[in-house]
Design a protein around this motif. Structure first.
Motif, short mmCIF file in Angstrom:
data_model
loop_
_atom_site.label_atom_id
_atom_site.label_comp_id
_atom_site.label_asym_id
_atom_site.label_seq_id
_atom_site.Cartn_x
_atom_site.Cartn_y
_atom_site.Cartn_z
N VAL A 142 20.93 -5.20 0.36
CA VAL A 142 19.66 -4.79 0.99
C VAL A 142 18.45 -5.48 0.70
CG1 VAL A 142 18.54 -2.71 1.44
CG2 VAL A 142 20.72 -2.26 1.67
N ALA A 143 18.54 -5.85 -0.65
CA ALA A 143 17.45 -6.61 -1.20
C ALA A 143 17.28 -7.86 -0.67
CB ALA A 143 17.57 -6.49 -2.62
N ILE A 144 18.05 -8.69 -0.27
CA ILE A 144 18.03 -10.07 -0.03
C ILE A 144 17.43 -10.18 1.47
CG2 ILE A 144 19.31 -11.86 0.68
CD1 ILE A 144 21.30 -11.31 -1.49
N PRO A 145 17.78 -9.41 2.50
CA PRO A 145 17.19 -9.61 3.78
C PRO A 145 15.84 -8.87 3.66
CG PRO A 145 18.95 -8.06 4.19
CD PRO A 145 19.13 -8.74 2.50
N THR A 146 15.81 -7.84 2.91
CA THR A 146 14.35 -6.99 2.61
C THR A 146 13.27 -8.08 2.03
OG1 THR A 146 15.36 -4.82 2.53
CG2 THR A 146 13.25 -5.18 1.63
N LEU A 156 8.10 -0.86 2.14
CA LEU A 156 8.11 -0.06 3.43
C LEU A 156 9.22 -0.42 4.35
CD1 LEU A 156 6.32 1.87 4.96
CD2 LEU A 156 4.98 -0.03 5.79
N THR A 157 9.77 -1.62 4.12
CA THR A 157 10.77 -2.27 4.94
C THR A 157 12.22 -1.99 4.56
OG1 THR A 157 10.80 -4.58 4.26
CG2 THR A 157 9.12 -4.01 5.81
N HIS A 158 12.52 -1.70 3.31
CA HIS A 158 13.84 -1.76 2.86
C HIS A 158 14.64 -0.47 3.42
CE1 HIS A 158 12.61 1.62 0.12
NE2 HIS A 158 13.65 1.99 0.25
N GLU A 159 14.25 0.57 3.86
CA GLU A 159 15.06 1.56 4.40
C GLU A 159 15.51 1.06 5.89
OE1 GLU A 159 14.49 6.20 6.00
OE2 GLU A 159 14.14 6.04 3.96
N PRO A 160 14.63 0.61 6.83
CA PRO A 160 15.07 0.23 8.12
C PRO A 160 15.97 -0.96 7.97
CG PRO A 160 12.71 0.58 8.04
CD PRO A 160 13.12 0.83 6.69
N VAL A 161 15.94 -1.86 7.01
CA VAL A 161 16.76 -2.68 6.83
C VAL A 161 18.10 -2.25 6.39
CG1 VAL A 161 17.34 -4.61 5.28
CG2 VAL A 161 15.11 -4.76 6.12
N MET A 162 18.12 -1.31 5.66
CA MET A 162 19.30 -0.74 5.10
C MET A 162 20.16 0.02 6.08
SD MET A 162 20.01 2.16 1.95
CE MET A 162 19.42 1.14 0.67
N ARG A 163 19.65 0.58 7.19
CA ARG A 163 19.92 1.07 8.17
C ARG A 163 20.65 0.11 9.24
NH1 ARG A 163 15.56 4.64 10.67
NH2 ARG A 163 16.91 4.64 12.62
N TRP A 164 20.01 -0.84 9.29
CA TRP A 164 20.42 -1.99 10.28
C TRP A 164 21.53 -2.70 9.54
CZ3 TRP A 164 20.09 -7.45 9.50
CH2 TRP A 164 20.53 -8.14 10.68
#
Length: 457
Positions: free
Chosen positions: A381-385, A350-358
């Motif tokens: 992207v995976a690390i902060p996600t 659920l969070t990976h796409e917003p993290v990718m955008r950020w």
């Protein structure tokens, strides 16, 4: 997961040893990261790791989508490589099969045992307690970030908060693209909750074991048929454009996926157990079947919709090698790191796409390019996600767990003080001391006079 996710406003391209709250909720449904049984004696099937693998695969394919280049949005890879990446959406079908399995497991057990189980309201509450806290918090945060000037796209926010954005061609992928799958799942959560009292009533009236088996199998088979009929209508009669998202991603079109998972739940609680050679054959056959489907699947045509129920069937055959088994299961299925990531699977998804955008807006992602640059994008992207997901598991997702703790297993308000009497004791009446009549004291002179006047015998 969609293969052509429109960008939301403000986006740039793409729309522990300690149990997390999500894992605790999983345990109540019979899915966990450890082998054996849950606290209530229910079998624990080591399926949680599938969520983690599926979530990371979706991160990979969205990184792949991020790296489309040129005016024609050319994909980074061609040939078999592109075909494999395009087929990663089979993991979304896996999510639906898992949800169908989990939701129908207690109802199938009730039907086959002849005894009603927990209420539909409690079943729905358990599922919503798992998904709502993170879903709502993340939706509001991402919507606020994407709409800095009020009123913004308020309709988009309302549709997402009510799980109805799946009916909108315009807003289905706004705010958070992968959230469309949560909208689909929500519809089936409500459906199962509504069916629960009807199933329980029928269970008490069923006279034979065959009646109970038919009751447990009836709804899954009906859902499979309804889903297949919808896909047939969509591809042969209605024939919309592949970008008519509300038709292509309709909850009715995913009914077969859920029905297959529910069917597997019936086989599981019926006590069907496979021998070791048969389980190995199921694991190999299921995974090989899915891989073959990915390789031959048509791209960007309506006919590809037939591949999703086929994916679900292959996933269910693979899962049968795990759930149609009394244990103990291979240790690799409960390997610590794999199980840990599995516990975070929902939040990662659920969070990976917003993290990718950020991360992309911060300029921290590599420039879009053909080839295998998307692998680096996926890692970044995976690390902060994963970190955000771990943080969510220990904060936001605990809200639902704490709310569930306020009711007991029957859905009634929990008694936090069972050691105290249910009613206060009646007040004890104070004893009034009896009045003792005391004889008046007589002086010695009066006593002597009274004695002298007494008659002599």
């Amino acid at each position: 997961m969609s293969t052509q996710t429109p960008a939301a406003p403000g986006s740039q391209g793409l729309a522990s040893p300690t149990q997390t709250g999500f894992e605790k909720a999983d345990a109540s449904a019979g899915i966990g990261k450890t082998r054996g049984t849950s606290g209530g004696g229910r079998a624990m099937y080591p399926l949680g790791w599938l969520r983690g693998i599926a979530a990371l695969a979706v991160v990979l394919v969205h990184a792949y989508m991020w790296n489309r280049t040129g005016p024609t949005q050319a994909w980074p890879l061609e040939g078999v490589g592109h075909q494999l990446m395009y087929g990663v959406d089979m993991f979304v079908d896996m999510f639906f099969v898992l949800s169908g399995f989990v939701m129908w497991l207690p109802l199938a057990a009730a039907a086959l045992s002849g005894r009603p189980g927990r209420s539909g309201a409690l079943t729905l509450a358990k599922r919503l307690a798992r998904i709502l806290p993170l879903y709502w918090v993340l939706t509001i945060i991402v919507w606020s970030w994407s709409n800095p000037n009020l009123p913004g796209h308020w309709k988009d926010l309302v549709l997402h908060l009510t799980f109805t954005h799946v009916y909108s061609d315009e807003y289905i992928f706004w705010t958070n693209g992968p959230a469309w799958t949560l909208a689909v799942e929500f519809h089936f959560y409500v459906l199962v909750a509504l069916l629960t009292p009807l199933i329980h009533r029928a269970v008490t009236k069923a006279r034979t074991k065959d009646d109970r088996i038919a009751l447990a199998l009836g709804v899954p088979l009906l859902m499979i048929v309804v889903g297949l009929l919808y896909i047939a209508w969509l591809t042969q009669v209605r024939r919309p454009e592949v970008t008519d998202w509300s038709l292509v991603f309709s909850p009715v079109g995913k009914a077969t996926d859920f029905g297959i998972g529910m069917l597997l739940a019936v086989f599981t609680v019926a006590g069907i157990r496979l021998s070791r050679p048969v389980r190995a054959a199921c694991a190999i056959l299921g995974s090989t079947f899915v891989l073959a489907l990915v390789i031959v699947r048509p791209i960007d045509t309506l006919q590809q919709e037939w591949w999703h129920p086929a994916y679900a069937l292959g996933v269910a055959v693979f899962m049968a090698s795990i759930v149609l088994h009394g244990g103990p299961w291979p240790r690799v299925l409960s390997w610590g790191p794999l199980a840990w990531v599995g516990g975070l699977g929902y939040a990662i998804y659920l969070t990976h796409e917003p993290v990718m955008r950020w991360v992309g807006s911060m300029g921290l992602l590599p420039d879009r390019a053909p080839g295998y640059v998307f692998l680096l994008t996926a890692v970044i992207v995976a690390i902060p996600t994963i970190f955000v997901s771990w943080l969510s598991a220990h904060t936001v997702e605990l809200i639902g767990v704490q709310l569930l703790a306020t009711v007991d297993k029957n859905g009634r308000p929990r008694n936090y003080y069972p050691h105290l009497p249910a009613e206060p004791p009646a007040p004890r009446r104070a004893k009034v001391p009896a009045v003792v009549k005391q004889r008046p004291r007589t002086s010695p002179a009066a006593a002597l006079a009274r004695q002298s006047l007494a008659p002599q015998r």
